[in-house]
Design a protein around this motif. Structure first.
Motif, PDB file in Angstrom:
ATOM      1  N   PRO A  47       0.775  -1.364   0.054  1.00  0.00           N
ATOM      2  CA  PRO A  47       0.331   0.275   0.034  1.00  0.00           C
ATOM      3  C   PRO A  47       0.982   1.249  -0.085  1.00  0.00           C
ATOM      4  O   PRO A  47       1.806   1.616   0.340  1.00  0.00           O
ATOM      5  N   ALA A  48       0.617   3.016  -0.792  1.00  0.00           N
ATOM      6  CA  ALA A  48       0.417   4.078  -0.582  1.00  0.00           C
ATOM      7  C   ALA A  48       1.427   4.294   0.640  1.00  0.00           C
ATOM      8  O   ALA A  48       0.612   3.621   1.747  1.00  0.00           O
ATOM      9  N   LYS A  49       2.331   5.445   1.060  1.00  0.00           N
ATOM     10  CA  LYS A  49       2.102   5.709   2.078  1.00  0.00           C
ATOM     11  C   LYS A  49       0.531   6.830   1.870  1.00  0.00           C
ATOM     12  O   LYS A  49       1.075   7.539   0.946  1.00  0.00           O
ATOM     13  N   GLN A  50       0.133   7.212   3.498  1.00  0.00           N
ATOM     14  CA  GLN A  50      -0.130   8.480   2.969  1.00  0.00           C
ATOM     15  C   GLN A  50       0.001   9.321   4.553  1.00  0.00           C
ATOM     16  O   GLN A  50      -0.153   9.376   5.340  1.00  0.00           O
ATOM     17  N   TYR A  51      -0.104  10.490   3.821  1.00  0.00           N
ATOM     18  CA  TYR A  51       0.242  11.544   4.763  1.00  0.00           C
ATOM     19  C   TYR A  51      -0.703  13.048   4.449  1.00  0.00           C
ATOM     20  O   TYR A  51      -1.506  13.516   3.513  1.00  0.00           O
ATOM     21  N   ARG A  52      -1.081  13.373   6.082  1.00  0.00           N
ATOM     22  CA  ARG A  52      -1.847  14.470   6.240  1.00  0.00           C
ATOM     23  C   ARG A  52      -1.507  14.823   5.842  1.00  0.00           C
ATOM     24  O   ARG A  52      -0.392  16.120   6.312  1.00  0.00           O
ATOM     25  N   ILE A  53      -2.300  16.464   5.116  1.00  0.00           N
ATOM     26  CA  ILE A  53      -2.312  18.418   5.296  1.00  0.00           C
ATOM     27  C   ILE A  53      -2.158  18.477   6.595  1.00  0.00           C
ATOM     28  O   ILE A  53      -3.912  18.917   6.650  1.00  0.00           O
ATOM     29  N   THR A  54      -1.744  19.586   6.719  1.00  0.00           N
ATOM     30  CA  THR A  54      -1.832  19.803   8.449  1.00  0.00           C
ATOM     31  C   THR A  54      -2.256  21.473   8.236  1.00  0.00           C
ATOM     32  O   THR A  54      -2.876  22.248   8.601  1.00  0.00           O
ATOM     33  N   HIS A  55      -0.697  21.688   7.408  1.00  0.00           N
ATOM     34  CA  HIS A  55      -1.455  23.152   7.106  1.00  0.00           C
ATOM     35  C   HIS A  55      -0.781  24.190   5.211  1.00  0.00           C
ATOM     36  O   HIS A  55      -0.268  23.195   4.960  1.00  0.00           O
ATOM     37  N   VAL A  56      -1.086  24.939   5.122  1.00  0.00           N
ATOM     38  CA  VAL A  56      -1.381  25.622   3.806  1.00  0.00           C
ATOM     39  C   VAL A  56      -0.286  26.402   4.246  1.00  0.00           C
ATOM     40  O   VAL A  56      -0.632  27.711   4.857  1.00  0.00           O
ATOM     41  N   LEU A  57       0.274  26.813   3.446  1.00  0.00           N
ATOM     42  CA  LEU A  57       1.542  28.509   2.795  1.00  0.00           C
ATOM     43  C   LEU A  57       1.395  28.779   1.271  1.00  0.00           C
ATOM     44  O   LEU A  57       0.929  28.513   0.749  1.00  0.00           O
ATOM     45  N   GLY A  58       0.928  30.034   2.036  1.00  0.00           N
ATOM     46  CA  GLY A  58       0.897  30.742   0.361  1.00  0.00           C
ATOM     47  C   GLY A  58      -0.223  31.284   0.364  1.00  0.00           C
ATOM     48  O   GLY A  58      -1.360  31.886   0.994  1.00  0.00           O
ATOM     49  N   GLY A  59      -0.664  31.835  -0.319  1.00  0.00           N
ATOM     50  CA  GLY A  59      -1.853  32.497  -1.155  1.00  0.00           C
ATOM     51  C   GLY A  59      -1.761  33.494  -2.204  1.00  0.00           C
ATOM     52  O   GLY A  59      -3.067  34.068  -2.889  1.00  0.00           O
ATOM     53  N   ARG A  60      -0.762  33.907  -2.683  1.00  0.00           N
ATOM     54  CA  ARG A  60      -0.450  34.866  -4.126  1.00  0.00           C
ATOM     55  C   ARG A  60      -0.134  34.406  -5.341  1.00  0.00           C
ATOM     56  O   ARG A  60      -1.514  34.295  -5.667  1.00  0.00           O
ATOM     57  N   ASP A  61       0.529  34.112  -5.728  1.00  0.00           N
ATOM     58  CA  ASP A  61       0.555  32.336  -6.398  1.00  0.00           C
ATOM     59  C   ASP A  61       0.538  30.803  -6.393  1.00  0.00           C
ATOM     60  O   ASP A  61      -0.037  30.690  -7.170  1.00  0.00           O
ATOM     61  N   VAL A  62       1.304  30.590  -5.145  1.00  0.00           N
ATOM     62  CA  VAL A  62       1.095  29.171  -4.692  1.00  0.00           C
ATOM     63  C   VAL A  62       0.518  28.933  -3.256  1.00  0.00           C
ATOM     64  O   VAL A  62       0.714  29.674  -2.851  1.00  0.00           O
TER      65      VAL A  62
END
Length: 812
Positions: free
Chosen positions: A140-155
């Motif tokens: 099976p594949a590895k699974q990574y939980r997304i906890t935070h988001v950085l950025g906002g203008r371009d990416v």
């Protein structure tokens, strides 16, 4: 003759021009007052210890949060501003990942994205928010939980909580403008530190991003376990970034009675700041900089807490244009508008990071009131139609360029210089709009319409910088003349001053000493760094004065430079000044304990002080933090050699060469080690590989000359001549003169000695050898003149004067 240059008794400089990290080639071991320095370090709450686990660490040097009132606590009294700020670019610079965010901001991916032999898929539906990684294996594949988001203008970049508390960037990013999923590396984020762990490069939030994208954050880094307990009290950048600690203010306001605010609000209020100070509040997050303290209070000067990357860095083109990294503040300092002291960031930007002049009809109002005459007649100034984009001030003076998907606006505000772009491939505004035309067309267009041609001064200084980067000092006098010019640019001046540290011509010293008293702390600190290798009583005295400079970065760089100088018996107050500055220097090395470069710097300091054991532990820590770096292994080899263990020294160099087969410092040091072991054949092979890897490495050429002199005199002369051409160092010139003497080329030897004396008038052996050759040629009067010249030099040490005097008396 003896092996010299970067030999096994000296640390090897491998980081190029790096005053921001202070990792550079060190001189001969200095005998500073260790006890006094240690005492100062305790006062600074930064001291180095050796513990049972063989770690070198600084106590009290880690970056801590300010412990102020929470962002939401400010909301109680400042609801309207809180609401506006929380949705601004600054307020959303780092946010928790939520289902609501995914639904609002992301277009779900339609399939897998393959890179590096792995396939990645995003799951962004309700209750999901994770990334799947699948390789070529069946399980099976590895699974990574997304906890935070950085950025906002371009990416948007996505982070997960990884081992040892690290917030690590996931491999996929989101292109906001194109609404598509991309590889993280294609996002164009080039200004953040990367960690290399297990052979793979990772962007780690705790190391690279926390200072700007979430403020304040306590990394709570533990060096012993190499782990984080990162505190994340609020999303984005919060009030304390501009107003400093807020707990006192909150207490005062809660206690206030009578309906009126007290006179002292217990908080930093930016309303009374000068434009320069306001700009410095924004600078830490909008600059490629290196912190030298553990905390920054917005009301304090930028250079009391940071050093700045300038044009010696390859992130810039030689004409000062940006390759695309976060160099805004460096570019800003080149702006004539910034230099006027009248313009601040808030003239164009809101507190939340927005732009005030987005409307086309008001776009040129950004340049009012200072340039009202030009704005009112913009068509005649721009030679474009008044309604065209070519008549927008920012189109020509602040063009937008891209690095990956990240966009950058040139804040130098300098005019387009297509002639420079034709030479250095740097961007210019003309081609940004007229992409179907070339730089030659744009250059001809500019030269036809603007007379006299304004490009020439920019071309001249760019050429000086480009030559200095290549260590080409054929235009040295022009470089020094530029630095003497009263109206020269601060950033270009600091850059040239830093690069002059690699120039061995003594004519630079007077200019550097003048720069040490410049009005700019950036220039003064750069001069202090470059004077570290110039060991004369005059320079030492001036550096001691600089150690008492009112600006901390100058004191730190002066203290670092003085490690190269013999302290002697400084009077009490001067000794205390130097010790205090040295304490600040040591503290600056350990501000970022999770940065491997800090430990290389500390190890280099220990090597300078003759403490090879603590140096070795610092280099071992650096290697553990970044197994993919060759530098710590090269430095560790020198520490082992100092301790007499050449086998371990060789093992470290082999480790460095496994990381980078052509690492020039590693090849040079291995060559010196092989020679020390008596294996001259392998020594020559390694040194030749070093010169091939880095053709400008004078030390490798010099040591080849020394080794081959025994049985290949012509080859030795060729190597010595190359070394002296690359770096007119006194020892290199004297060795060349000796070899020429052995080969019977006396006239050329005398000529080389003349040049050497001109650049290094205190080199007594040069006078003695010149006199000897002149005597052998029967030119007794000329020999006497050479000896008298040596005796007339002010500052000639007494033992050397005695030697010259005896020679003169003998031929009388």
């Amino acid at each position: 003759m003896r092996l010299n240059g970067l030999d096994m008794s000296r640390p090897v400089g491998t980081m190029g021009h790096a005053p921001v990290d202070d990792v550079h080639a060190r001189g001969v071991m200095k005998k500073a007052s260790i006890l006094a320095i240690a005492a100062v370090s305790v006062i600074m709450a930064v001291f180095t210890v050796e513990d049972a686990t063989r770690e070198v660490f600084a106590q009290g040097a880690s970056v801590k949060g300010t412990g102020g009132e929470s962002f939401t606590g400010c909301r109680q009294c400042h609801e309207p501003f809180y609401t506006e700020w929380s949705m601004s670019p600054h307020g959303t610079s780092m946010t928790p990942y939520t289902d609501e965010f995914a639904a609002r901001a992301l277009v779900p991916p339609t399939g897998e994205i393959t890179m590096g032999g792995h396939a990645y898929r995003l799951e962004t539906g309700t209750g999901q928010g994770f990334m799947l990684e699948k390789g070529s294996w069946a399980w099976p594949a590895k699974q990574y939980r997304i906890t935070h988001v950085l950025g906002g203008r371009d990416v948007y970049y996505f982070f997960t909580t990884a081992e040892k508390g690290r917030l690590t960037a996931l491999p996929l990013a989101y292109d906001i403008r194109r609404k598509s999923w991309i590889e993280r590396a294609a996002g164009g984020i080039s200004h953040a530190e990367r960690e290399v762990r297990g052979g793979e490069t990772a962007l780690v939030f705790s190391t690279a991003c926390y200072g700007c994208h979430r403020d304040p954050t306590s990394t709570n880094y533990d060096l012993k376990t190499d782990s984080y307990h990162t505190g994340q009290p609020e999303p984005g950048i919060r009030c304390e970034a501009c107003h400093g600690p807020t707990a006192e203010h909150a207490g005062i306001m809660r206690a206030a009675t009578g309906g009126s605010a007290p006179k002292d609000l217990g908080i930093i209020r930016t309303g009374g700041f000068t434009p320069v100070r306001l700009n410095e509040v924004c600078a830490p997050c909008h600059a490629s900089m290196s912190p030298v303290t553990a905390s920054y209070v917005p009301s304090e000067p930028f250079f009391d807490h940071f050093d700045l990357v300038t044009l010696e860095d390859e992130g810039f083109f030689p004409d000062g244009r940006d390759h695309g990294a976060n160099h805004t503040y460096t570019s800003w300092l080149m702006s004539p508008c910034a230099r006027s002291g009248r313009l601040d960031c808030l003239h164009c930007h809101t507190l939340g990071g927005g732009y005030r002049f987005k409307e086309r009809a008001k776009a040129n109002d950004a340049c009012l009131p200072c340039h009202e005459k030009t704005v009112r007649a913009v068509a005649s100034h721009s030679h474009h139609g008044s309604l065209s984009s070519g008549s927008l001030c920012v189109s020509c003076h602040m063009p937008t360029t891209s690095s990956g998907t990240m966009r950058r606006t040139d804040h130098s505000m300098l005019p387009p210089t297509p002639a420079s772009s034709a030479i250095y491939t740097s961007p210019n505004a003309c081609i940004t709009c007229h992409g179907d035309r070339g730089n030659d067309w744009a250059d001809a267009w500019v030269r036809t319409r603007y007379r006299p041609d304004y490009q020439d001064p920019y071309l001249r200084r760019a050429e000086l910088l480009a030559r200095a980067r290549r260590k080409d000092w054929s235009r040295l006098e022009e470089t020094l003349a530029y630095l003497r010019f009263p109206d020269r640019d601060e950033v270009f001046s600091a850059s040239l001053v830093r690069l002059l540290g690699e120039c061995a011509d003594a004519s630079k010293v007077k200019v550097l000493l003048t720069a040490l008293h410049d009005g700019s702390p950036l220039v003064r600190s750069s001069a202090a760094t470059s004077l570290g290798a110039v060991v004369t009583p005059e320079v030492t005295g001036e550096l001691v004065k600089a150690a008492a400079d009112p600006v901390r970065i100058v004191r730190i760089r002066a203290a670092s430079a003085l490690l190269h100088h013999p302290r002697g018996e400084l009077p009490g107050e001067k000794a205390r000044i130097v010790d205090r500055a040295t304490g600040e220097y040591l503290g600056s090395l350990m501000v970022q304990q999770d940065n491997w470069v800090s430990h290389v710097g500390m190890g280099s300091y220990f090597l300078d002080q003759g403490d090879a054991r603590n140096a070795l532990m610092a280099f071992e820590t650096a290697s553990r933090l970044n197994p993919g770096a060759a530098v710590p292994h090269v430095q560790a080899s020198i520490a082992h050699a100092r301790l007499g263990d050449l086998n371990k020294a060789e093992a470290e160099l082999n480790a460095a060469l496994q990381i980078d087969f052509e690492d020039a410092p590693a090849l040079l040091t291995m060559g010196l080690l092989k020679n020390r072991q008596g294996n001259q054949r392998e020594a020559v092979a390694y040194l030749k590989r070093a010169t091939k890897s880095d053709p400008t490495m004078a030390a490798a050429a010099y040591n080849l000359a020394v080794i081959t002199a025994a049985d290949r005199l012509n080859e030795a002369i060729a190597w010595a001549r190359k070394a002296y051409e690359l770096q007119p160092d006194a020892s290199y010139g004297y060795t060349l003169a000796q070899l020429l003497k052995q080969d019977g080329q006396w006239d050329e030897s005398i000529e080389v000695l003349g040049r050497l004396i001109g650049a290094h008038p205190l080199h007594a052996d040069a006078y003695l050898l010149m006199g000897e050759l002149l005597e052998k040629k029967g030119r007794t009067a000329d020999a006497q003149a050479a000896y008298r010249q040596g005796l007339s030099v002010k500052g000639m040490p007494e033992p050397d004067r005695d030697r010259i005097e005896k020679r003169l008396k003998r031929i009388r």
